[in-house]
Write a protein that holds these residues in place. Structure first.
Motif, PDB file in Angstrom:
ATOM      1  N   VAL A 268      -2.108  -1.828   1.140  1.00 11.16           N
ATOM      2  CA  VAL A 268      -0.926  -2.264   0.401  1.00 11.16           C
ATOM      3  C   VAL A 268      -1.669  -3.164  -0.659  1.00 11.16           C
ATOM      4  N   LYS A 269      -2.419  -4.166  -0.328  1.00  4.10           N
ATOM      5  CA  LYS A 269      -3.042  -5.074  -1.173  1.00  4.10           C
ATOM      6  C   LYS A 269      -3.750  -4.240  -2.363  1.00  4.10           C
ATOM      7  N   GLU A 270      -4.287  -3.463  -2.079  1.00  6.27           N
ATOM      8  CA  GLU A 270      -5.516  -2.478  -3.078  1.00  6.27           C
ATOM      9  C   GLU A 270      -4.369  -1.669  -4.019  1.00  6.27           C
ATOM     10  N   ASP A 271      -3.399  -1.129  -3.415  1.00  2.22           N
ATOM     11  CA  ASP A 271      -2.675  -0.249  -4.075  1.00  2.22           C
ATOM     12  C   ASP A 271      -1.347  -0.724  -4.927  1.00  2.22           C
ATOM     13  N   PHE A 272      -0.848  -1.843  -4.517  1.00  2.00           N
ATOM     14  CA  PHE A 272       0.459  -2.261  -5.122  1.00  2.00           C
ATOM     15  C   PHE A 272       0.193  -3.855  -5.492  1.00  2.00           C
ATOM     16  N   ALA A 360       9.969  -0.274   3.053  1.00  3.92           N
ATOM     17  CA  ALA A 360       8.583  -0.329   3.645  1.00  3.92           C
ATOM     18  C   ALA A 360       8.224   1.223   3.642  1.00  3.92           C
ATOM     19  N   PRO A 361       9.140   2.259   4.388  1.00  5.27           N
ATOM     20  CA  PRO A 361       8.519   3.542   4.320  1.00  5.27           C
ATOM     21  C   PRO A 361       8.361   4.131   2.993  1.00  5.27           C
ATOM     22  N   GLY A 362       9.434   3.778   1.948  1.00  9.69           N
ATOM     23  CA  GLY A 362       9.023   4.602   0.398  1.00  9.69           C
ATOM     24  C   GLY A 362       7.750   4.222   0.139  1.00  9.69           C
ATOM     25  N   LYS A 366       3.627   6.085  -0.644  1.00 15.32           N
ATOM     26  CA  LYS A 366       3.190   6.182  -2.363  1.00 15.32           C
ATOM     27  C   LYS A 366       1.719   5.431  -2.120  1.00 15.32           C
ATOM     28  N   LEU A 367       1.445   5.335  -0.925  1.00 18.83           N
ATOM     29  CA  LEU A 367      -0.142   4.886  -0.715  1.00 18.83           C
ATOM     30  C   LEU A 367      -1.232   6.014  -1.295  1.00 18.83           C
ATOM     31  N   ARG A 368      -1.928   5.664  -2.036  1.00 18.35           N
ATOM     32  CA  ARG A 368      -2.948   6.416  -3.001  1.00 18.35           C
ATOM     33  C   ARG A 368      -4.144   6.209  -2.217  1.00 18.35           C
ATOM     34  N   CYS A 369      -4.573   5.240  -1.408  1.00 14.65           N
ATOM     35  CA  CYS A 369      -5.841   4.982  -1.049  1.00 14.65           C
ATOM     36  C   CYS A 369      -6.206   6.059   0.176  1.00 14.65           C
ATOM     37  N   GLY A 373      -0.497   8.397   1.507  1.00  7.59           N
ATOM     38  CA  GLY A 373       0.883   8.590   1.389  1.00  7.59           C
ATOM     39  C   GLY A 373       1.097  10.204   1.430  1.00  7.59           C
ATOM     40  N   ILE A 374       0.450  10.865   0.557  1.00  7.21           N
ATOM     41  CA  ILE A 374       0.491  12.319   0.628  1.00  7.21           C
ATOM     42  C   ILE A 374       0.256  12.997   2.014  1.00  7.21           C
TER      43      ILE A 374
END
Length: 757
Positions: A268-272, A360-362, A366-369, A373-374
């Motif tokens: 979360v720190k890295e992506d958002f 939080a779920p949303g 969306k996590l890209r790392c 997320g996908i």
């Protein structure tokens, strides 16, 4: 379905997705074990070199709390042991009595005393330097506000090579395929300081960390790293108290849910946070601290798979509350603020965390790392009910999309590469230790005495742990990698001694050590054994070992490139069969080393009498003008697969198996052409050239030597082989082919070479 139940089901799914993204227990332990072993061996090498420096790896690389997509930085603490630090004067007497077992008037040494006054913020100290008489220790000193000589914190870091400075660290920036390296110089106090006694006395409802773990914390002591408080006028004189060993102890003992929670916080720190907040903001250490406090105030029964997201949300809530106030407490000294950002940055971080908490779920979707997320979307297949809550249809589908397949491939390659890098580093460090033990001027008897003493020292893991200031369990694990190499080397020296004393067979003790050395890796220990048998003319027994190695030399035994500088992103060829085996069976580092890795085989100068004559030339590679600082100048180092087929050729020749010897020679040539990971091309070509010369094919022989010399123009024994061929050609022309004895002529030239080099 309630929102609580939804989060529980999503947590279970996310738990599995993180495994596939590289945050599994297997990968975590793999990273931890590799770095811990490397730490022990590096420090041992420095101690043998009498450099009095301890090396510790901290952060994600050692904790295993990273994934292929994160490529986290690597923090390396370099602790200078020559100057211990004490909190009080009375601690020095205790150090003399318990650690040195000497009286204070028997020996003097440099040391420093912690100095905390009204100018020193909480969590920092100054170091008052006390110098021993007649000591040349050079440390930059300056007088503080009270006129006391204290150690300047910038001197050590300025002396180190780095691209930029980040707090107490000198940072070497990322290259492709590498992590940033943060090198932190430090000093160490062996005892827990009284100023941090609150950590042991504060109330712990749920008993975290346990009493046994806290007891170990006291024994570890603390570090002092060169950075001062940013708002202090004496910041250049201050050293921050670092509890990195204690922090690492906690991180290595995390449950699987706690481990995955921390990985989520970092993602979360890295992506958002990082993309929208510039400058110093939310750090991995602050995320870690929030989790530590949550673990201390939460029942361990809560930290289970189905509560992963709930635990994650609890940590984010705590971070948001801290940062909104501009104060993030240190876990070990809560009065110390580890938040560095200004008011503007603080508000922007709080806004991001607030949005994450609202959905939080949303945000997890969306996590890209590492494509988390996908993959989570594909596996969970969420819908919404009429009340607007996330719902699961209960169908967990098997992901079959390009992103998921790409993530799987990246992870598999990362695990494969992790095995290779870790084991190569261990093998290199072990070889360097061996080179420090023996000298080329040692006699066989002296070398055997040194090796016996070295083995005795290594088997005393408690003493090694005390010398290197490493945990006992880490030291014991590291010794499993080192000892087989030393056993094999001692066995080959004993075999040479057997030969020199006229024995026709190997002694029982020699066989015992050679057999213990078989576990060094997949080939090198066995080849040492075979070389010893060949030297004592036990050709049938030698052939038995070599044939067994050849028969079991599967395609998933790969060569390790130990002796050349290389870019690991391009030069490690992936063996798909071994890759599949590593993924499906999840072997340990030691399993892969002993079954699938073939390190170079190294012979010391003291072992020269054990080698076939062509290999002896490799100990005389350097001429007077060749001055590059290569550590293997006076040693024979040959790729294991090349040595296997060379010995097979030689043994078959001795036993008059002409067809088999030719077959082995062809395999030797094809291995050189096909195995890209071989690193001693010139040695292999020299051996091939010698065989062609023996077969009376001078054109092919000279071509092999020329190829060798072209690949390595300096430090190459090809020069002697070419000189020998020219000498033979000249003598045969001068005396005539009928009168020239090639063997006698070669021996005459060899005497000249041996006397001049």
């Amino acid at each position: 379905m309630s929102n609580t139940e939804y989060l529980r089901q999503l947590s279970v799914c996310l738990f599995g997705v993180l495994d596939k993204a590289g945050a599994s227990e297997y990968v975590r332990k793999l990273r931890q074990n590799g770095k811990l072993v490397s730490d022990v061996l590096v420090t041992m090498q420095l101690l043998f070199e009498e450099r009095e420096v301890g090396v510790y790896t901290f952060g994600s690389a050692c904790e295993g709390t990273t994934t292929p997509g994160m490529n986290s930085d690597e923090d390396i603490m370099m602790c200078f042991l020559s100057m211990p630090v004490f909190e009080k004067e009375e601690d020095i007497d205790e150090y003399y009595k318990e650690e040195l077992q000497l009286d204070r008037d028997e020996v003097e040494f440099n040391y420093a005393l912690m100095l905390i006054d009204d100018y020193t913020p909480v969590g920092f100290t100054k170091l008052q330097f006390v110098k021993a008489e007649d000591d040349d220790c050079i440390i930059t000193l300056s007088k503080d506000a009270n006129g006391i000589d204290v150690v300047v914190n910038s001197g050590m870091l300025d002396a180190m090579d780095h691209d930029e400075r980040n707090g107490p660290a000198g940072t070497t920036l990322k290259r492709p395929g590498f992590s940033d390296l943060d090198h932190k110089p430090s000093f160490r106090c062996r005892k827990w300081p009284r100023i941090a006694e609150e950590f042991f006395t504060r109330e712990r409802k749920y008993g975290f960390p346990s009493q046994d773990v806290r007891h170990d914390f006291g024994k570890y002591g603390i570090f002092f790293v060169p950075t001062g408080h940013s708002e202090s006028p004496e910041k250049h004189l201050q050293w921050r108290l670092s509890y990195s060993l204690q922090e690492r102890k906690i991180m290595l003992s995390l449950s699987e849910t706690q481990y995955k929670c921390y990985v989520l916080l970092k993602m979360v720190k890295e992506d958002f946070v990082k993309p929208v907040v510039s400058g110093k903001s939310l750090t991995s250490y602050q995320c870690k601290t929030s989790m530590f406090f949550c673990m201390e105030t939460t029942d361990t029964a809560v930290w289970v798979e189905e509560n992963l997201i709930a635990c994650f949300i609890k940590c984010v809530h705590l971070l948001k509350r801290w940062i909104s106030k501009g104060f993030v407490p240190s876990y070990f000294m809560p009065l110390t603020n580890i938040w560095k950002g200004d008011a503007c940055i603080r508000q922007r971080v709080v806004d991001v965390l607030d949005r994450v908490l609202q959905d939080a779920p949303g945000y997890l979707f969306k996590l890209r790392c590492d494509r988390v997320g996908i993959m989570l979307k594909d596996e969970f297949s969420p819908t919404r009910d009429e009340d607007g809550l996330h719902m699961s249809n209960g169908n967990h589908i098997i992901p079959n999309n390009d992103a998921c397949q790409a993530a799987k491939r990246v992870l598999h390659l990362a695990v494969y590469n992790l095995h290779y890098k870790s084991l190569s580093e261990v093998a290199i460090l072990t070889r360097h230790l061996m080179l420090l033990i023996l000298s080329k001027n040692d006699t066989i008897a002296r070398a055997i005495v040194k090796l016996r003493r070295f083995i005795k020292d290594l088997q005393n893991a408690e003493r090694v742990a005390d010398m290197s200031l490493k945990p006992l369990e880490d030291t014991q694990y590291a010794m499993h990698f080192v000892l087989p190499y030393v056993f094999a080397t001692l066995g080959s020296h004993l075999a040479l001694n057997d030969k020199l004393t006229g024995r026709k067979t190997l002694s029982t003790e020699t066989i015992q050590f050679l057999e213990k050395g078989l576990l060094s890796d997949a080939l090198s220990g066995s080849l040492k054994y075979a070389t010893a048998l060949y030297a004592l003319e036990q050709y049938e027994d030698c052939l038995k070992i070599l044939r067994n190695l050849d028969a079991n030399l599967q395609r998933n035994v790969i060569s390790q490139r130990l002796c050349v500088d290389r870019d690991i992103t391009t030069t490690i060829l992936v063996n798909e069969e071994l890759l599949e085996k590593v993924i499906t069976e999840e072997p340990t580092l030691n399993d892969v080393l002993t079954s699938h890795m073939a390190t170079c085989v190294m012979f010391q100068p003291t072992e020269i009498g054990l080698l076939p004559r062509e290999l002896q030339y490799e100990m005389f590679r350097s001429c007077f003008t060749e001055t590059d600082a290569l550590y293997w100048f006076d040693y024979v180092v040959v790729d294991a697969k090349i040595l296997l087929y060379y010995l097979l050729y030689r043994v078959h020749k001795k036993l008059n198996h002409d067809e088999c010897s030719d077959h082995s020679f062809l395999w030797m040539i094809s291995t050189l052409e096909d195995d890209y990971n071989l690193c001693h091309f010139e040695t292999a070509m020299n051996l091939i050239g010698c065989i062609w010369r023996e077969k009376e094919k001078p054109d092919l022989s000279m071509k092999a030597f020329r190829n060798s010399w072209t690949r390595r123009p300096e430090h190459n024994a090809a020069k002697w082989h070419v000189a020998l061929m020219c000498f033979e050609h000249f003598q045969s022309k001068r005396l005539g082919n009928d009168e020239f004895d090639r063997k006698e002529g070669g021996q005459r030239l060899e005497k000249i070479i041996y006397s001049r080099v």
